[in-house]
Design a protein around this motif. Structure first.
Motif, PDB file in Angstrom:
ATOM      1  N   ILE A 163       0.872  -1.172   0.000  1.00  0.00           N
ATOM      2  CA  ILE A 163       0.000   0.000   0.000  1.00  0.00           C
ATOM      3  C   ILE A 163       0.910   1.223   0.000  1.00  0.00           C
ATOM      4  CG2 ILE A 163      -1.955   1.153   1.112  1.00  0.00           C
ATOM      5  CD1 ILE A 163      -2.506  -1.772   0.491  1.00  0.00           C
ATOM      6  N   VAL A 164       0.702   2.143  -0.958  1.00  0.00           N
ATOM      7  CA  VAL A 164       1.550   3.322  -1.088  1.00  0.00           C
ATOM      8  C   VAL A 164       0.709   4.560  -0.825  1.00  0.00           C
ATOM      9  CG1 VAL A 164       3.078   4.640  -2.605  1.00  0.00           C
ATOM     10  CG2 VAL A 164       2.966   2.146  -2.814  1.00  0.00           C
ATOM     11  N   SER A 165       1.111   5.352   0.170  1.00  0.00           N
ATOM     12  CA  SER A 165       0.432   6.614   0.466  1.00  0.00           C
ATOM     13  C   SER A 165       1.192   7.749  -0.214  1.00  0.00           C
ATOM     14  CB  SER A 165       0.402   6.852   1.978  1.00  0.00           C
ATOM     15  OG  SER A 165      -0.286   5.805   2.630  1.00  0.00           O
ATOM     16  N   ASN A 166       0.555   8.424  -1.153  1.00  0.00           N
ATOM     17  CA  ASN A 166       1.204   9.513  -1.882  1.00  0.00           C
ATOM     18  C   ASN A 166       1.055  10.839  -1.138  1.00  0.00           C
ATOM     19  OD1 ASN A 166       2.196   8.001  -4.119  1.00  0.00           O
ATOM     20  ND2 ASN A 166       0.117   7.903  -4.930  1.00  0.00           N
ATOM     21  N   ASP A 167       1.925  11.775  -1.471  1.00  0.00           N
ATOM     22  CA  ASP A 167       1.970  13.059  -0.780  1.00  0.00           C
ATOM     23  C   ASP A 167       0.658  13.835  -0.871  1.00  0.00           C
ATOM     24  OD1 ASP A 167       4.581  12.390  -0.330  1.00  0.00           O
ATOM     25  OD2 ASP A 167       5.404  13.670  -1.913  1.00  0.00           O
ATOM     26  N   ASP A 168      -0.095  13.619  -1.954  1.00  0.00           N
ATOM     27  CA  ASP A 168      -1.328  14.375  -2.170  1.00  0.00           C
ATOM     28  C   ASP A 168      -2.554  13.702  -1.567  1.00  0.00           C
ATOM     29  OD1 ASP A 168      -1.613  12.216  -3.830  1.00  0.00           O
ATOM     30  OD2 ASP A 168      -1.306  13.333  -5.674  1.00  0.00           O
ATOM     31  N   GLY A 169      -2.351  12.589  -0.857  1.00  0.00           N
ATOM     32  CA  GLY A 169      -3.466  11.901  -0.218  1.00  0.00           C
ATOM     33  C   GLY A 169      -4.023  10.735  -1.009  1.00  0.00           C
ATOM     34  N   SER A 170      -3.617  10.600  -2.262  1.00  0.00           N
ATOM     35  CA  SER A 170      -4.053   9.433  -3.025  1.00  0.00           C
ATOM     36  C   SER A 170      -3.327   8.186  -2.506  1.00  0.00           C
ATOM     37  CB  SER A 170      -3.786   9.616  -4.517  1.00  0.00           C
ATOM     38  OG  SER A 170      -2.398   9.760  -4.777  1.00  0.00           O
ATOM     39  N   ILE A 171      -3.935   7.037  -2.719  1.00  0.00           N
ATOM     40  CA  ILE A 171      -3.392   5.790  -2.197  1.00  0.00           C
ATOM     41  C   ILE A 171      -3.303   4.772  -3.328  1.00  0.00           C
ATOM     42  CG2 ILE A 171      -3.683   3.931  -0.508  1.00  0.00           C
ATOM     43  CD1 ILE A 171      -5.494   5.870   1.081  1.00  0.00           C
ATOM     44  N   GLU A 172      -2.179   4.069  -3.408  1.00  0.00           N
ATOM     45  CA  GLU A 172      -1.993   3.021  -4.406  1.00  0.00           C
ATOM     46  C   GLU A 172      -1.975   1.659  -3.724  1.00  0.00           C
ATOM     47  OE1 GLU A 172       1.194   3.699  -7.296  1.00  0.00           O
ATOM     48  OE2 GLU A 172       1.366   5.740  -6.508  1.00  0.00           O
ATOM     49  N   VAL A 173      -2.658   0.710  -4.332  1.00  0.00           N
ATOM     50  CA  VAL A 173      -2.603  -0.685  -3.907  1.00  0.00           C
ATOM     51  C   VAL A 173      -1.873  -1.456  -4.992  1.00  0.00           C
ATOM     52  CG1 VAL A 173      -3.933  -2.762  -3.390  1.00  0.00           C
ATOM     53  CG2 VAL A 173      -4.719  -0.537  -2.544  1.00  0.00           C
ATOM     54  N   ILE A 174      -0.800  -2.143  -4.612  1.00  0.00           N
ATOM     55  CA  ILE A 174       0.030  -2.883  -5.550  1.00  0.00           C
ATOM     56  C   ILE A 174      -0.168  -4.381  -5.336  1.00  0.00           C
ATOM     57  CG2 ILE A 174       2.375  -3.223  -6.423  1.00  0.00           C
ATOM     58  CD1 ILE A 174       1.303  -0.341  -6.672  1.00  0.00           C
ATOM     59  N   THR A 175      -0.350  -5.110  -6.445  1.00  0.00           N
ATOM     60  CA  THR A 175      -0.534  -6.557  -6.369  1.00  0.00           C
ATOM     61  C   THR A 175       0.403  -7.240  -7.365  1.00  0.00           C
ATOM     62  OG1 THR A 175      -2.161  -6.832  -8.152  1.00  0.00           O
ATOM     63  CG2 THR A 175      -3.009  -6.095  -6.004  1.00  0.00           C
ATOM     64  N   SER A 176       0.503  -8.546  -7.264  1.00  0.00           N
ATOM     65  CA  SER A 176       1.131  -9.296  -8.349  1.00  0.00           C
ATOM     66  C   SER A 176       0.158  -9.285  -9.528  1.00  0.00           C
ATOM     67  CB  SER A 176       1.404 -10.735  -7.919  1.00  0.00           C
ATOM     68  OG  SER A 176       0.176 -11.444  -7.775  1.00  0.00           O
ATOM     69  N   PRO A 177       0.651  -9.428 -10.763  1.00  0.00           N
ATOM     70  CA  PRO A 177      -0.266  -9.440 -11.912  1.00  0.00           C
ATOM     71  C   PRO A 177      -1.351 -10.503 -11.789  1.00  0.00           C
ATOM     72  CG  PRO A 177       1.992  -9.173 -12.667  1.00  0.00           C
ATOM     73  CD  PRO A 177       2.073  -9.475 -11.192  1.00  0.00           C
ATOM     74  N   GLY A 178      -0.989 -11.671 -11.275  1.00  0.00           N
ATOM     75  CA  GLY A 178      -1.947 -12.759 -11.166  1.00  0.00           C
ATOM     76  C   GLY A 178      -3.033 -12.552 -10.132  1.00  0.00           C
ATOM     77  N   ASP A 179      -2.743 -11.748  -9.105  1.00  0.00           N
ATOM     78  CA  ASP A 179      -3.720 -11.513  -8.033  1.00  0.00           C
ATOM     79  C   ASP A 179      -4.575 -10.270  -8.272  1.00  0.00           C
ATOM     80  OD1 ASP A 179      -2.843 -13.723  -6.625  1.00  0.00           O
ATOM     81  OD2 ASP A 179      -1.452 -12.585  -5.366  1.00  0.00           O
ATOM     82  N   PHE A 180      -4.284  -9.529  -9.333  1.00  0.00           N
ATOM     83  CA  PHE A 180      -4.913  -8.221  -9.534  1.00  0.00           C
ATOM     84  C   PHE A 180      -6.439  -8.283  -9.549  1.00  0.00           C
ATOM     85  CE2 PHE A 180      -6.755  -5.170 -12.551  1.00  0.00           C
ATOM     86  CZ  PHE A 180      -6.426  -3.989 -11.930  1.00  0.00           C
TER      87      PHE A 180
END
Length: 241
Positions: A163-180
Motif C-alpha cells: 500500500i503506497v500513500s502519496n503526498d497528495d493523499g491518493s493511495i496506491e494498492v500494488i498486487t502481483s499481476p496474477g492476483d490483480f
C-alpha cells in the motif's frame, strides 16, 4: 511507505484517454482478441481475458463487440493475427519509456515508433535498456480522502503486496499481476472503487520534468500513443502542471 505525488498526472492521463475513446476501443478489441487466442475464450480460466473484458465494459463497449473479439481470438471467426511487441527508449532528460504494441506488420510498427521518438526529442533504445527500471504489477489508485486504514485492511487480507500513500493523499494498492483481479473484486465488494486500475509497468523511481521539458515530454508521449499499433505507453516521467 511514502510515495511521490501523482494525482494531477493521473487525472490528466484520464482526461486524455477519455478524449481518445475511439482509439481505446480499437486497442481493447486487440487485447481481447489476443487474450482469447493465448488463453482461451473462458474468462473464468483466463485472467488476462477477464481483465480486458472488464476494461471494455468500463469504457461502455457494447457486449456484441466484446463477444466478436473473443470469437475471433478463439478462432471461431476470421480475424487478423496480431504479434505482440515491446520497444524501449528514452525521452526528455533521459526519462525512460516503454511502448507495448500489437501489430500485423512489424516493419511498419517499428518505423512508426522510431519516427515518434526521433521527431519529439527521444530515441529508441535496445531490448532491456530501460525495462529494469519498472516493475510488472497490478496497480489500483484511490482518490485522496479514502480511508487508508480500512483500505489497507481489506487489501492486505485480499493478497495485495503493498500500500503506497502519496503526498497528495491518493493511495496506491500494488498486487502481483496474477492476483490483480481477485484483489480488485474484493476491494470493490468492500466499497472501495479505484479511480484507475490496471496491470502495468510501474516505475520504480520517478524523473520529474517541469516547464518546457514537461511540454516536450508530453508531446512525445502523445505521438507514441497516437501510433495505430501502440497499445500502451509507460514512462517514469512525472510531468509538473
Amino acid at each position: 511507505m511514502a510515495g511521490h505525488s501523482k494525482w494531477a498526472n493521473i487525472q490528466h492521463r484520464k482526461g486524455r484517454q477519455d478524449a481518445k475513446r475511439g482509439q481505446i476501443f480499437t486497442r481493447l478489441i486487440k487485447e481481447i482478441t489476443v487474450a482469447a487466442k493465448l488463453g482461451g475464450s473462458d474468462p473464468d480460466t483466463n485472467p488476462r481475458l477477464r481483465l480486458a473484458m472488464e476494461k471494455a465494459y468500463d469504457q461502455n463497449m457494447p457486449k456484441d463487440n466484446v463477444e466478436r473479439a473473443i470469437k475471433r481470438g478463439a478462432g471461431e471467426l476470421e480475424g487478423v493475427d496480431y504479434l505482440e511487441l515491446r520497444y524501449e527508449g528514452y525521452g526528455i532528460n533521459g526519462a525512460a519509456v516503454i511502448v507495448d504494441c500489437m501489430t500485423d506488420n512489424k516493419t511498419r510498427t517499428v518505423a512508426d515508433v522510431r519516427h515518434a521518438f526521433t521527431k519529439y526529442g527521444g530515441n529508441l533504445g535496445t531490448d532491456g535498456s530501460v525495462s529494469f527500471l519498472f516493475k510488472h504489477c497490478g496497480q489500483m489508485i484511490f482518490a485522496p480522502g479514502t480511508d487508508e486504514n480500512a483500505l489497507m485492511e481489506v487489501a492486505l487480507d485480499a493478497g495485495a503486496e503493498d500500500i503506497v500513500s502519496n503526498d497528495d493523499g491518493s493511495i496506491e494498492v500494488i498486487t502481483s499481476p496474477g492476483d490483480f483481479v481477485a484483489v480488485k473484486q474484493r476491494l470493490e465488494a468492500a466499497g472501495f472503487k479505484p479511480e484507475m486500475a490496471e496491470v502495468t509497468m510501474k516505475a520504480e523511481t520517478d524523473v520529474e520534468l517541469a516547464g518546457d521539458d514537461a511540454v516536450k515530454m508530453q508531446k512525445l508521449l502523445d505521438a507514441l500513443e497516437d501510433v495505430g499499433d501502440v497499445q500502451q505507453v509507460y514512462t517514469n516521467a512525472v510531468l509538473e502542471e
